[in-house]
Design a protein around this motif. Structure first.
Motif, PDB file in Angstrom:
ATOM      1  N   LEU A  92       0.829  -1.203   0.000  1.00 37.03           N
ATOM      2  CA  LEU A  92       0.000   0.000   0.000  1.00 37.03           C
ATOM      3  C   LEU A  92       0.866   1.257   0.000  1.00 37.03           C
ATOM      4  CD1 LEU A  92      -3.237   0.664   1.929  1.00 37.03           C
ATOM      5  CD2 LEU A  92      -1.362   2.267   2.205  1.00 37.03           C
ATOM      6  N   LEU A  93       1.902   1.269   0.825  1.00 37.37           N
ATOM      7  CA  LEU A  93       2.754   2.455   0.904  1.00 37.37           C
ATOM      8  C   LEU A  93       3.548   2.663  -0.380  1.00 37.37           C
ATOM      9  CD1 LEU A  93       3.993   2.046   4.581  1.00 37.37           C
ATOM     10  CD2 LEU A  93       2.357   3.730   3.718  1.00 37.37           C
ATOM     11  N   PHE A  94       3.921   1.574  -1.045  1.00 42.33           N
ATOM     12  CA  PHE A  94       4.597   1.707  -2.329  1.00 42.33           C
ATOM     13  C   PHE A  94       3.675   2.353  -3.358  1.00 42.33           C
ATOM     14  CE2 PHE A  94       5.410   0.034  -6.584  1.00 42.33           C
ATOM     15  CZ  PHE A  94       6.723   0.449  -6.777  1.00 42.33           C
ATOM     16  N   LEU A 131       2.379   9.900  -4.997  1.00 47.46           N
ATOM     17  CA  LEU A 131       2.892  11.159  -4.463  1.00 47.46           C
ATOM     18  C   LEU A 131       4.099  11.655  -5.266  1.00 47.46           C
ATOM     19  CD1 LEU A 131       2.565  10.371  -0.658  1.00 47.46           C
ATOM     20  CD2 LEU A 131       1.227  12.045  -1.951  1.00 47.46           C
ATOM     21  N   LEU A 132       4.947  10.746  -5.691  1.00 42.62           N
ATOM     22  CA  LEU A 132       6.068  11.140  -6.552  1.00 42.62           C
ATOM     23  C   LEU A 132       5.567  11.744  -7.858  1.00 42.62           C
ATOM     24  CD1 LEU A 132       8.578   8.178  -6.135  1.00 42.62           C
ATOM     25  CD2 LEU A 132       9.004  10.580  -5.577  1.00 42.62           C
ATOM     26  N   GLY A 137       6.860  23.199  -4.771  1.00 47.99           N
ATOM     27  CA  GLY A 137       5.912  23.682  -3.765  1.00 47.99           C
ATOM     28  C   GLY A 137       4.777  22.733  -3.479  1.00 47.99           C
ATOM     29  N   SER A 138       4.751  21.602  -4.147  1.00 48.01           N
ATOM     30  CA  SER A 138       3.642  20.670  -3.965  1.00 48.01           C
ATOM     31  C   SER A 138       3.638  20.080  -2.558  1.00 48.01           C
ATOM     32  CB  SER A 138       3.732  19.540  -4.984  1.00 48.01           C
ATOM     33  OG  SER A 138       2.760  18.550  -4.706  1.00 48.01           O
ATOM     34  N   PRO A 139       2.460  20.005  -1.923  1.00 43.50           N
ATOM     35  CA  PRO A 139       2.379  19.353  -0.610  1.00 43.50           C
ATOM     36  C   PRO A 139       2.675  17.863  -0.691  1.00 43.50           C
ATOM     37  CG  PRO A 139       0.184  19.895  -1.425  1.00 43.50           C
ATOM     38  CD  PRO A 139       1.152  20.563  -2.346  1.00 43.50           C
ATOM     39  N   ALA A 140       2.668  17.314  -1.907  1.00 39.02           N
ATOM     40  CA  ALA A 140       2.966  15.888  -2.053  1.00 39.02           C
ATOM     41  C   ALA A 140       4.329  15.536  -1.471  1.00 39.02           C
ATOM     42  CB  ALA A 140       2.913  15.494  -3.527  1.00 39.02           C
ATOM     43  N   LEU A 184       4.997  12.847   1.427  1.00 34.62           N
ATOM     44  CA  LEU A 184       5.913  11.748   1.140  1.00 34.62           C
ATOM     45  C   LEU A 184       7.028  11.691   2.188  1.00 34.62           C
ATOM     46  CD1 LEU A 184       6.531   9.504  -0.882  1.00 34.62           C
ATOM     47  CD2 LEU A 184       7.913  11.144  -2.171  1.00 34.62           C
ATOM     48  N   ALA A 185       7.510  12.840   2.609  1.00 33.52           N
ATOM     49  CA  ALA A 185       8.537  12.874   3.649  1.00 33.52           C
ATOM     50  C   ALA A 185       7.996  12.318   4.968  1.00 33.52           C
ATOM     51  CB  ALA A 185       9.040  14.304   3.836  1.00 33.52           C
ATOM     52  N   ALA A 186       6.750  12.640   5.283  1.00 33.14           N
ATOM     53  CA  ALA A 186       6.149  12.119   6.517  1.00 33.14           C
ATOM     54  C   ALA A 186       6.034  10.598   6.465  1.00 33.14           C
ATOM     55  CB  ALA A 186       4.775  12.750   6.731  1.00 33.14           C
TER      56      ALA A 186
END
Length: 546
Positions: free
Chosen positions: A213-215, A221-222, A231-234, A238-240
């Motif tokens: 699921l995370l993949f 998100l990538l 500037g994308s919140p993606a 993704l960092a979180a």
């Protein structure tokens, strides 16, 4: 500038210019007028029935449940070593350990934890459905309450709300995770990003399908991060998720050991298309006219939720590019399941129906969104009525159907056994649920290890079932003749109660061969319990008196 909502950002195919849009009216409210009042009453009654069916199950614990209780009741200091030999992550076991400390280890008490997770998934489904429905107030009402009804009456949810396993916790975590990701997308502050990281960590420590699921989510998100720029919140979301994944590092050596030595030795390879069909049928309850009706309703409404929209009261338009509100949820569901089933087919993991519980909540919301593909209330009520009625029938069957014959087997043993008698289980898995029901004073052995069948060690399981030696016993105990002779020697004039079932992977016909060996030594053996193939975990019981 207002924050961009996740559902808006993921809309890759905006509506065609001039395309008709449905404008909801107050009269379309699910709770307007006499029909709306009846609908509200039906929701209340359905929720009451749903709560009851999540806590009422007659069956004894089946194999996986019994093993889970046996592991979780041990001191927490032993849990890491036990799970290293079992193949699961620890979060649910820790929670169950604390739960049983407070409420006991009985069947109903242990299962109630999953029931609580099942109840918590209802408000979570309501919130996800309300959010996916967008800004239209009436549509929000329909989709939110439809989401609740689909989850509340799902035979799949009933099953795992009444099973001592982690699957209902997964469903809850993913629904909560959707809300965390959506809010972090709009307001990427520390609080919401920390919530994303926390849910990520919890999923990884609950069940390993979380990697798939995370993949899938990470790929999405990538894509959107690259499309929208720095500037994308993606990127922050993704960092979180990456931070959440870092919390898995302390468990990584254990995971790698499990992957190499435990895996799923009981699993068979299944064509991914056939596995997908079985999964959808599993979501509907697997058997009976109600299940087949429900599977058709789920498939139709899921397709409507993904592709259809009401143009007016009498017309529905299909858009094969998919509808934006459900596109993201459907992508995560399909991608996760596709990876899991394809990897299982090549020998990594298993295609068990219970594993996709990680995406069941999102699947249910997509199905619920399909209700608003109808432009008027009557077909919406009708579609939900089919879902609810068929689901409750499945829930009733779940509460009354035996998952194992362990109770029947143990009752027969307890009625006739004397102190010092031997109870022998083949394979060892079959003893997990019965050993706790057999009265004290009897000696219980599992084939081929001679161990008490309370816990199964899955390390190098297939190899062990071919060759197994232990000090003090000559020969290969994985040979049915050698094991039977050892049992006859230890019985020393006492009765042997033999519990067995053939067909388990890695055992072949060994359990049936051992029956023949016992019969040769004690020809007067008598079958007391016959294998019932309609029961999920069926078994035979023979008594071999001296």
């Amino acid at each position: 500038m207002r924050p961009v909502k996740l559902e808006e950002a993921l809309e890759a195919t905006p509506p065609r210019p001039g395309a008709p849009r449905r404008v909801a009216r107050d009269g379309d409210s699910p709770f307007a007028g006499p029909l709306g009042i009846a609908f509200a009453v039906a929701i209340v009654l359905t929720l009451v029935a749903s709560v009851v069916l999540r806590f009422v199950t007659r069956s004894a614990l089946w194999e996986d449940e019994a093993l889970t209780v046996a592991l979780a009741r041990r001191p927490l200091g032993q849990l890491h070593g036990l799970l290293r030999h079992d193949g699961s992550p620890p979060l649910y076991y820790v929670m169950l350990h604390l739960w049983m400390k407070a409420f006991g280890t009985g069947n109903r008490s242990a299962r109630a934890l999953s029931g609580v997770f099942g109840l918590l998934s209802l408000p979570a489904a309501y919130s996800v459905g309300r959010r996916i429905a967008g800004s239209d107030v009436v549509r929000r009402q329909w989709v939110a309450w439809a989401s609740v009804l689909v989850v509340a009456t799902s035979p799949y949810a009933f099953r795992y709300s009444t099973e001592v396993r982690m699957y209902e916790l997964e469903t809850l975590l993913v629904l909560v995770g959707y809300l965390a990701v959506a809010n972090a997308w709009e307001r990427p502050n520390l609080g919401w990003l920390a919530a994303v990281a926390a849910v990520t960590a919890a999923l990884l420590y609950t069940q390993y399908w979380a990697f798939y699921l995370l993949f899938v989510l990470g790929v999405a998100l990538l894509y959107f991060g690259r499309r929208e720029g720095r500037g994308s919140p993606a990127w922050r979301v993704l960092a979180a998720i990456a931070v959440g994944c870092l919390t898995f590092l302390p468990w990584l050596p254990t995971f790698l050991y499990q992957s190499k030595h435990t895996a799923t030795p009981w699993a068979e390879r299944i064509n991914p298309l056939m596995a997908s069909y079985r999964l959808l049928l599993g979501f509907a309850g697997q058997r009976g006219a109600a299940a087949y009706t429900l599977v058709m309703a789920l498939f139709a409404l899921g397709a409507f939720g993904l592709f259809a929209a009401a143009v007016d009261r009498n017309r529905t338009e299909l858009d094969w590019r998919t509808r934006p509100p459900t596109r993201w949820a459907a992508y995560v569901c399909a991608g996760t399941v596709a990876i899991g089933l394809c990897l299982a087919y090549v020998g990594t993991g298993a295609a068990a129906i219970r594993y996709p519980s990680i995406v069941f909540g999102l699947f249910a919301v997509v199905v619920a969104y399909g209700v608003v593909a109808f432009g008027s209330r009557l077909p919406r009520y009708g579609a939900l009525a089919v879902i609810v009625i068929c689901g409750l029938i499945g829930g009733y069957h779940n509460s009354t159907r035996a998952r194992t014959q362990a109770k029947e087997v143990a009752a027969a043993i307890n009625a006739g056994a004397r102190g010092g008698d031997l109870v022998v289980y083949c394979p060892d898995q079959l003893g997990l649920d019965a050993w706790r029901l057999v009265r004290p004073g009897l000696t219980q052995y599992a084939f081929p290890t001679l161990a008490n069948p309370e816990i199964v060690n899955w390390v190098d399981y297939e190899q062990r079932n071919q060759v197994f030696h232990t000090p003090g016993v000559a020969g290969n105990l994985a040979d049915p003749a050698v094991f039977a002779n050892e049992m006859l020697r230890r019985a020393d004039g006492r009765t042997i109660w033999y519990v067995f079932s053939d067909g388990y992977r890695t055992f072949g016909t060994k359990c049936g061969d051992m029956l023949a060996d016992f019969r040769k030594a004690r020809p007067a053996g008598q079958r007391l319990v016959k294998e019932n193939l309609d029961v999920f975990e069926s078994e035979n019981l023979y008594r071999f008196s001296p």
